[in-house]
Every structure is written in structure tokens, then in C-alpha cells.
Design a protein around this motif. Structure first.
Motif, PDB file in Angstrom:
ATOM      1  N   ARG A   2      -6.594 -61.424  -2.846  1.00 14.19           N
ATOM      2  CA  ARG A   2      -6.641 -62.501  -3.838  1.00 14.19           C
ATOM      3  C   ARG A   2      -6.696 -61.880  -5.230  1.00 14.19           C
ATOM      4  O   ARG A   2      -7.421 -60.925  -5.462  1.00 14.19           O
ATOM      5  N   LEU A   3      -5.924 -62.441  -6.131  1.00 10.57           N
ATOM      6  CA  LEU A   3      -5.826 -61.913  -7.487  1.00 10.57           C
ATOM      7  C   LEU A   3      -5.861 -63.063  -8.477  1.00 10.57           C
ATOM      8  O   LEU A   3      -5.203 -64.085  -8.264  1.00 10.57           O
ATOM      9  N   ASP A   4      -6.638 -62.925  -9.526  1.00  4.78           N
ATOM     10  CA  ASP A   4      -6.601 -63.864 -10.643  1.00  4.78           C
ATOM     11  C   ASP A   4      -5.671 -63.269 -11.697  1.00  4.78           C
ATOM     12  O   ASP A   4      -5.864 -62.128 -12.133  1.00  4.78           O
ATOM     13  N   VAL A   5      -4.656 -64.026 -12.093  1.00  4.84           N
ATOM     14  CA  VAL A   5      -3.654 -63.548 -13.043  1.00  4.84           C
ATOM     15  C   VAL A   5      -3.706 -64.431 -14.287  1.00  4.84           C
ATOM     16  O   VAL A   5      -3.678 -65.656 -14.177  1.00  4.84           O
ATOM     17  N   THR A   6      -3.765 -63.789 -15.448  1.00  4.52           N
ATOM     18  CA  THR A   6      -3.791 -64.502 -16.717  1.00  4.52           C
ATOM     19  C   THR A   6      -2.650 -64.015 -17.592  1.00  4.52           C
ATOM     20  O   THR A   6      -2.491 -62.803 -17.788  1.00  4.52           O
ATOM     21  N   LEU A   7      -1.848 -64.937 -18.092  1.00  2.00           N
ATOM     22  CA  LEU A   7      -0.835 -64.610 -19.091  1.00  2.00           C
ATOM     23  C   LEU A   7      -1.549 -64.628 -20.429  1.00  2.00           C
ATOM     24  O   LEU A   7      -2.030 -65.670 -20.867  1.00  2.00           O
ATOM     25  N   THR A   8      -1.655 -63.467 -21.076  1.00  2.41           N
ATOM     26  CA  THR A   8      -2.433 -63.397 -22.310  1.00  2.41           C
ATOM     27  C   THR A   8      -1.582 -63.402 -23.574  1.00  2.41           C
ATOM     28  O   THR A   8      -2.057 -63.838 -24.615  1.00  2.41           O
ATOM     29  N   ARG A   9      -0.341 -62.934 -23.470  1.00  2.00           N
ATOM     30  CA  ARG A   9       0.476 -62.878 -24.686  1.00  2.00           C
ATOM     31  C   ARG A   9       1.937 -62.661 -24.347  1.00  2.00           C
ATOM     32  O   ARG A   9       2.267 -62.006 -23.365  1.00  2.00           O
ATOM     33  N   VAL A  10       2.816 -63.199 -25.181  1.00  2.00           N
ATOM     34  CA  VAL A  10       4.257 -62.976 -25.084  1.00  2.00           C
ATOM     35  C   VAL A  10       4.717 -62.407 -26.420  1.00  2.00           C
ATOM     36  O   VAL A  10       4.434 -62.989 -27.473  1.00  2.00           O
ATOM     37  N   VAL A  11       5.395 -61.266 -26.380  1.00  2.00           N
ATOM     38  CA  VAL A  11       5.931 -60.642 -27.597  1.00  2.00           C
ATOM     39  C   VAL A  11       7.449 -60.748 -27.528  1.00  2.00           C
ATOM     40  O   VAL A  11       8.081 -60.154 -26.656  1.00  2.00           O
ATOM     41  N   ASP A  12       8.025 -61.516 -28.444  1.00  2.00           N
ATOM     42  CA  ASP A  12       9.463 -61.775 -28.454  1.00  2.00           C
ATOM     43  C   ASP A  12       9.980 -61.785 -29.881  1.00  2.00           C
ATOM     44  O   ASP A  12       9.605 -62.655 -30.651  1.00  2.00           O
ATOM     45  N   PRO A  13      10.803 -60.819 -30.255  1.00  2.00           N
ATOM     46  CA  PRO A  13      11.312 -59.711 -29.447  1.00  2.00           C
ATOM     47  C   PRO A  13      10.340 -58.535 -29.444  1.00  2.00           C
ATOM     48  O   PRO A  13       9.543 -58.370 -30.361  1.00  2.00           O
ATOM     49  N   ALA A  14      10.445 -57.724 -28.402  1.00  2.00           N
ATOM     50  CA  ALA A  14       9.647 -56.508 -28.283  1.00  2.00           C
ATOM     51  C   ALA A  14      10.533 -55.279 -28.429  1.00  2.00           C
ATOM     52  O   ALA A  14      10.107 -54.167 -28.164  1.00  2.00           O
ATOM     53  N   GLY A  15      11.770 -55.497 -28.846  1.00  2.00           N
ATOM     54  CA  GLY A  15      12.727 -54.416 -29.032  1.00  2.00           C
ATOM     55  C   GLY A  15      14.120 -54.890 -28.680  1.00  2.00           C
ATOM     56  O   GLY A  15      14.330 -56.055 -28.334  1.00  2.00           O
ATOM     57  N   ARG A  16      15.072 -53.989 -28.783  1.00  2.00           N
ATOM     58  CA  ARG A  16      16.464 -54.304 -28.492  1.00  2.00           C
ATOM     59  C   ARG A  16      17.072 -53.149 -27.694  1.00  2.00           C
ATOM     60  O   ARG A  16      16.750 -51.994 -27.894  1.00  2.00           O
ATOM     61  N   VAL A  17      17.974 -53.506 -26.787  1.00  3.43           N
ATOM     62  CA  VAL A  17      18.757 -52.528 -26.026  1.00  3.43           C
ATOM     63  C   VAL A  17      20.174 -53.053 -26.022  1.00  3.43           C
ATOM     64  O   VAL A  17      20.451 -54.120 -25.468  1.00  3.43           O
ATOM     65  N   ASP A  18      21.072 -52.312 -26.657  1.00  4.78           N
ATOM     66  CA  ASP A  18      22.463 -52.738 -26.793  1.00  4.78           C
ATOM     67  C   ASP A  18      22.482 -54.148 -27.406  1.00  4.78           C
ATOM     68  O   ASP A  18      21.887 -54.368 -28.431  1.00  4.78           O
ATOM     69  N   ALA A  19      23.138 -55.103 -26.759  1.00  2.45           N
ATOM     70  CA  ALA A  19      23.225 -56.455 -27.301  1.00  2.45           C
ATOM     71  C   ALA A  19      22.106 -57.358 -26.773  1.00  2.45           C
ATOM     72  O   ALA A  19      22.079 -58.548 -27.073  1.00  2.45           O
ATOM     73  N   ASP A  20      21.187 -56.798 -25.985  1.00  2.41           N
ATOM     74  CA  ASP A  20      20.110 -57.588 -25.395  1.00  2.41           C
ATOM     75  C   ASP A  20      18.803 -57.402 -26.161  1.00  2.41           C
ATOM     76  O   ASP A  20      18.622 -56.418 -26.872  1.00  2.41           O
ATOM     77  N   ARG A  21      17.906 -58.355 -25.957  1.00  2.00           N
ATOM     78  CA  ARG A  21      16.579 -58.215 -26.545  1.00  2.00           C
ATOM     79  C   ARG A  21      15.563 -58.015 -25.429  1.00  2.00           C
ATOM     80  O   ARG A  21      15.767 -58.454 -24.304  1.00  2.00           O
ATOM     81  N   LEU A  22      14.491 -57.324 -25.771  1.00  2.00           N
ATOM     82  CA  LEU A  22      13.396 -57.118 -24.834  1.00  2.00           C
ATOM     83  C   LEU A  22      12.286 -58.114 -25.151  1.00  2.00           C
ATOM     84  O   LEU A  22      11.979 -58.357 -26.320  1.00  2.00           O
ATOM     85  N   VAL A  23      11.723 -58.684 -24.115  1.00  2.00           N
ATOM     86  CA  VAL A  23      10.573 -59.573 -24.235  1.00  2.00           C
ATOM     87  C   VAL A  23       9.467 -58.940 -23.407  1.00  2.00           C
ATOM     88  O   VAL A  23       9.678 -58.578 -22.242  1.00  2.00           O
ATOM     89  N   ALA A  24       8.284 -58.783 -24.004  1.00  2.00           N
ATOM     90  CA  ALA A  24       7.143 -58.192 -23.304  1.00  2.00           C
ATOM     91  C   ALA A  24       6.093 -59.268 -23.059  1.00  2.00           C
ATOM     92  O   ALA A  24       5.736 -60.022 -23.965  1.00  2.00           O
ATOM     93  N   VAL A  25       5.621 -59.340 -21.830  1.00  2.00           N
ATOM     94  CA  VAL A  25       4.628 -60.327 -21.418  1.00  2.00           C
ATOM     95  C   VAL A  25       3.375 -59.570 -20.999  1.00  2.00           C
ATOM     96  O   VAL A  25       3.435 -58.712 -20.120  1.00  2.00           O
ATOM     97  N   GLU A  26       2.259 -59.880 -21.639  1.00  2.00           N
ATOM     98  CA  GLU A  26       1.003 -59.215 -21.286  1.00  2.00           C
ATOM     99  C   GLU A  26       0.278 -60.034 -20.221  1.00  2.00           C
ATOM    100  O   GLU A  26       0.063 -61.235 -20.384  1.00  2.00           O
ATOM    101  N   LEU A  27      -0.079 -59.340 -19.143  1.00  2.00           N
ATOM    102  CA  LEU A  27      -0.793 -59.968 -18.034  1.00  2.00           C
ATOM    103  C   LEU A  27      -2.122 -59.262 -17.817  1.00  2.00           C
ATOM    104  O   LEU A  27      -2.231 -58.042 -17.997  1.00  2.00           O
ATOM    105  N   ARG A  28      -3.111 -60.044 -17.413  1.00  2.00           N
ATOM    106  CA  ARG A  28      -4.392 -59.487 -16.973  1.00  2.00           C
ATOM    107  C   ARG A  28      -4.532 -59.819 -15.497  1.00  2.00           C
ATOM    108  O   ARG A  28      -4.410 -60.979 -15.099  1.00  2.00           O
ATOM    109  N   LEU A  29      -4.749 -58.781 -14.673  1.00  2.00           N
ATOM    110  CA  LEU A  29      -4.881 -58.927 -13.232  1.00  2.00           C
ATOM    111  C   LEU A  29      -6.304 -58.559 -12.831  1.00  2.00           C
ATOM    112  O   LEU A  29      -6.788 -57.482 -13.199  1.00  2.00           O
ATOM    113  N   GLU A  30      -6.960 -59.438 -12.103  1.00  2.00           N
ATOM    114  CA  GLU A  30      -8.312 -59.166 -11.618  1.00  2.00           C
ATOM    115  C   GLU A  30      -8.356 -59.402 -10.113  1.00  2.00           C
ATOM    116  O   GLU A  30      -8.005 -60.481  -9.635  1.00  2.00           O
ATOM    117  N   ASN A  31      -8.797 -58.376  -9.390  1.00  2.00           N
ATOM    118  CA  ASN A  31      -8.885 -58.482  -7.939  1.00  2.00           C
ATOM    119  C   ASN A  31     -10.156 -59.242  -7.578  1.00  2.00           C
ATOM    120  O   ASN A  31     -11.257 -58.721  -7.680  1.00  2.00           O
TER     121      ASN A  31
END
Length: 152
Positions: A39-68
Motif C-alpha cells: 500500500r502506498l500513499d501518493v501525493t501530487l505536490t507540484r507540476v513544472v511546465d515547462p521544465a525544459g525543451r528537447v528538440d521540438a518537444d517540451r518537458l513537463v516535470a511532476v513532483e510526487l511524494r510516495l509514502e509506504n
């Protein structure tokens, strides 16, 4: 909230949403794994958009907190267990790609009962993709229990 669905269809059928705040953060979602006591408790704590670029795409970073919160160690790869959905219904699988947003969750994570970890999962999206939701499931993303956070 959480939604139980078939093992293979779970991530696609998670229709019950957890409301997300204006910064993309959401509530903590308890998820059960396939093993007894997992069993895991998962929390979405933050979304960083954009978090960078690769070629013509953008990177999106999602911060998660996982607790067993289970009784057995959690051993999994959290990045491929995370998915980002865009407004067109396309589904993108997470990776441990480093960005300037912060430290990534490790490729393989082991948490003893009571242990926790936080970090980012990165997604590569087309530049014009509009974010709709983040999903997370145990068992490399194939678990029956799917956490689903809507994004503003």
C-alpha cells in the motif's frame, strides 16, 4: 479518490478525479498493490511546465511524494508507473530524465514500511499539448488501483 479497474485498462478507465489546486497539486491518494500488504500513499505536490525543451518537444516535470503505508517493502520503478494525459486523450509515460525542476525519483525505488520519498517524474510532450491529468499506479503502472489528479 481512487478507481478500481481491470489490470490492463485501469489507467485508461480512471474516471474519478481528485481535484487539483491552481499549482497542479492534489490530494493524497492511497493505492493498493498486487501483493498482500502492499500500500502506498501518493501525493501530487507540484507540476513544472515547462521544465525544459528537447528538440521540438517540451518537458513537463511532476513532483510526487510516495509514502509506504503498507506492511511490506515497496519495490518498483516509479517513473513508468506515472502517466500524463493531455486534453486530446493522449497518454505519455514518465521517465527519470533530469530537469532543472529538481531531483528525479530514482529509476528503482525501495521503501520499507513507513518510508517515503519525493522527486520528479518527467514527461516529453509536443509543444502544443495541453495538460489534463496525471495518473499513477503501482506495479509499474499496471496496478488495479489508479490515482488520478485533474490539472487546471
Amino acid at each position: 479518490m481512487r478507481h478500481r479497474a481491470g489490470r490492463l485498462l485501469g489507467p485508461l478507465l480512471a474516471l474519478l478525479l481528485v481535484g487539483a489546486g491552481p499549482d497542479g497539486s492534489g490530494e493524497t491518494v492511497p493505492l493498493d498493490g498486487s501483493r498482500p500488504g502492499e500500500r502506498l500513499d501518493v501525493t501530487l505536490t507540484r507540476v513544472v511546465d515547462p521544465a525544459g525543451r528537447v528538440d521540438a518537444d517540451r518537458l513537463v516535470a511532476v513532483e510526487l511524494r510516495l509514502e509506504n503505508t503498507g506492511t511490506v517493502p515497496y519495490e518498483d520503478s516509479p517513473a513508468p508507473a506515472a502517466h500524463l494525459l493531455d486534453a486530446e486523450g493522449q497518454r505519455f509515460t514518465g521517465s527519470s530524465t533530469a530537469t532543472g525542476a529538481g531531483p528525479s525519483l530514482p529509476g528503482t525505488l525501495t521503501l520499507p514500511p513507513g518510508g517515503s520519498a519525493s522527486g520528479f517524474v518527467t514527461f516529453r510532450l509536443p509543444e502544443d499539448a495541453r495538460l489534463a491529468a496525471v495518473q499513477f499506479a503501482l506495479d509499474a503502472g499496471l496496478g488495479d488501483d489508479v490515482g488520478h489528479w485533474s490539472l487546471p
